[in-house]
Design a protein around this motif. Structure first.
Motif, short mmCIF file in Angstrom:
data_model
loop_
_atom_site.label_atom_id
_atom_site.label_comp_id
_atom_site.label_asym_id
_atom_site.label_seq_id
_atom_site.Cartn_x
_atom_site.Cartn_y
_atom_site.Cartn_z
N LEU A 118 0.83 -1.21 0.00
CA LEU A 118 0.00 0.00 0.00
C LEU A 118 0.86 1.26 0.00
CD1 LEU A 118 -2.86 -0.93 2.50
CD2 LEU A 118 -3.09 -0.48 0.05
N PHE A 119 1.95 1.24 0.74
CA PHE A 119 2.81 2.42 0.85
C PHE A 119 3.56 2.68 -0.46
CE2 PHE A 119 6.84 4.50 1.95
CZ PHE A 119 6.36 5.64 2.57
N PHE A 120 4.16 1.63 -1.03
CA PHE A 120 5.00 1.83 -2.20
C PHE A 120 4.24 1.84 -3.52
CE2 PHE A 120 8.29 0.09 0.75
CZ PHE A 120 9.09 1.22 0.77
N GLN A 121 3.08 1.19 -3.59
CA GLN A 121 2.36 1.11 -4.86
C GLN A 121 0.95 1.69 -4.79
OE1 GLN A 121 3.16 -3.21 -5.65
NE2 GLN A 121 4.09 -2.40 -7.51
N GLY A 122 0.57 2.18 -3.63
CA GLY A 122 -0.76 2.75 -3.50
C GLY A 122 -0.86 4.19 -3.96
N GLY A 123 0.30 4.82 -4.24
CA GLY A 123 0.30 6.20 -4.73
C GLY A 123 0.86 7.20 -3.75
N PHE A 124 1.33 6.76 -2.58
CA PHE A 124 1.85 7.68 -1.57
C PHE A 124 3.09 8.41 -2.09
CE2 PHE A 124 4.28 8.92 2.18
CZ PHE A 124 3.30 9.53 2.95
N LEU A 125 4.02 7.66 -2.72
CA LEU A 125 5.18 8.27 -3.35
C LEU A 125 4.81 8.58 -4.80
CD1 LEU A 125 7.99 5.94 -1.96
CD2 LEU A 125 7.31 8.18 -1.13
N HIS A 126 4.91 9.84 -5.16
CA HIS A 126 4.41 10.26 -6.47
C HIS A 126 5.37 10.01 -7.61
CE1 HIS A 126 1.32 13.14 -4.44
NE2 HIS A 126 1.07 11.87 -4.22
N GLY A 127 6.61 9.67 -7.29
CA GLY A 127 7.51 9.23 -8.36
C GLY A 127 8.51 10.27 -8.79
N ILE A 128 9.27 9.90 -9.81
CA ILE A 128 10.34 10.75 -10.32
C ILE A 128 9.76 12.03 -10.91
CG2 ILE A 128 12.21 10.86 -12.02
CD1 ILE A 128 12.54 7.88 -11.70
N ASN A 129 10.46 13.15 -10.69
CA ASN A 129 10.09 14.48 -11.18
C ASN A 129 8.89 15.08 -10.47
OD1 ASN A 129 12.19 14.48 -13.04
ND2 ASN A 129 10.93 13.57 -14.66
N ASP A 130 8.45 14.49 -9.37
CA ASP A 130 7.34 15.05 -8.61
C ASP A 130 7.73 15.06 -7.13
OD1 ASP A 130 5.00 15.86 -7.47
OD2 ASP A 130 3.72 14.51 -8.62
#
Length: 382
Positions: free
Chosen positions: A73-85
């Protein structure tokens, strides 16, 4: 498996031929998930070959499962918005409930419970006695397969709608309507796998970059992502979770197949006996998978079709037997020391390599403005 995962994650965008198949068929990337689930099953057979207390083992399995679910949930649920964000946080109304780690967690838990509670007391001295000892596990696998096939081909899929936001904040979301009204369809728009996820999880909680966006109907750059063709069907931009509820049913069966390979290690001590029994199972799985594909039940990773489960589990069996032959029989262990280390730290490597943890951390250090970071300097994420 970890080396293969890193390869397809980093080279898949450059070489679409090894990236996930847009729909039917398999590519190199489509073997990663079943290989991982297969080896989880093998390891569980070795872990639980001698149980001191079933209740304690069950409690530990549940705790491990909860840890995987939370990490997923933490890593793939959308909490981290990713590169360049350079932002973080997730709207609970938009969080993705399922993902790779969640699928592994579910398959791990049910397979572990099978191994803890569904073992017979029969002595094993032949292939038939092995099947008798674990007959309840095979019955469970048969039940899961029957449930999957019944729902996939028996459920009626009605018409449905979805909406996508418009970049201009003042504009209302754009609504799309998808015409179905069919039963037993296995194409992207009207399959029961997607319908069940939309009904139970909610369409806002599904993966928003579906693999079928790379099909010829949906991308002028197919098999890569690209702009929509002028005559693109209405479903091309709809969310679809490749680790959905119904498809995860067959993923559990892959784990149970790996459990069987592990049972062969536990009960047969001679190298020839082990390889012989592995090859019988492997041959049956591959032949069944290919035969079903020729008969119209296509190999499909996104749906995790029964034919895909059979074929990929069979190929995993070949690779497993080959590595066993090289390491345990021929003694070439030095060649696999790196792979052994990666296998022992698989979860850590997955989080670092597949969840963009290192790039997300590195881009947080910049000079002057967020765009001036080391990732931009070396050309990653630009």
């Amino acid at each position: 498996m970890m080396l293969l995962m890193i390869l397809v994650d980093n080279a898949g965008g450059v070489l679409p031929a090894i990236n996930h198949s847009p729909w039917n068929g398999v590519t190199l990337a489509d073997f990663v998930m079943p290989f991982f689930l297969f080896i989880v099953g093998v390891s569980l057979a070795l872990t639980y070959k001698k149980l001191s207390c079933s209740t304690v083992a069950t409690r530990k399995a549940i705790v491990r499962t909860l840890k995987l679910l939370i990490l997923g949930l933490f890593f793939q649920g959308g909490f981290l918005h990713g590169i360049n964000d350079l932002t973080y946080g997730v709207d609970i109304e938009q969080i993705r409930w399922l993902g790779i780690l969640q699928r592994i967690a579910i398959a791990y838990l049910l397979t572990a419970l099978c191994e803890i509670w569904l073992k017979g007391v029969d002595n094993v001295n032949s292939g038939s006695s092995l099947l008798r000892k674990y007959r309840f596990q095979w019955f469970f696998a048969l039940m899961l397969t029957t449930l999957y096939l019944f729902l996939l081909y028996g459920l009626y899929v009605p018409d449905w709608e979805y909406q996508i936001p418009i970049k201009a904040s003042s504009s209302a979301p754009k609504m799309f309507s998808v015409k179905c009204g069919v039963r037993g369809d296995t194409e992207p728009a009207c399959n029961a796998v997607g319908m069940i996820d939309r009904k139970i999880l909610g369409i806002n909680h599904l993966y928003r970059r579906p693999v079928y966006a790379r099909t010829e109907q949906c991308s002028i750059n197919s098999p890569d992502y690209g702009p929509l063709p002028s005559d693109a069907p209405s479903w091309c931009q709809a969310p679809f979770d490749p680790e959905g509820l119904l498809s995860s049913v067959m993923a559990i069966v892959t784990c149970l197949v790996g459990l069987h390979y592990g049972h062969i290690i536990v009960h047969f001590k001679d190298h020839k006996d082990r390889i012989f029994h592995w090859m019988i199972t492997t041959s049956c799985l591959i032949l069944l998978g290919l035969s079903l594909d020729l008969c119209g039940m296509h190999l499909n990773k996104v749906l995790y079709s029964f034919s895909y489960m059979c074929f990929t589990a069979g190929v995993a069996g070949i690779l497993f037997a080959a590595i066993y032959l090289m390491v345990d029989v021929c003694g070439y262990r030095r060649l696999t020391l790196v792979m052994e280390w990666m296998g022992m730290h698989a979860l850590m490597i997955y989080i670092i390599a597949a969840c963009n943890i290192v790039p997300v951390v590195l881009q947080g250090f910049y000079w002057g403005r967020p765009q001036n970071n080391i990732l931009r300097l070396i050309g990653i994420g630009s």
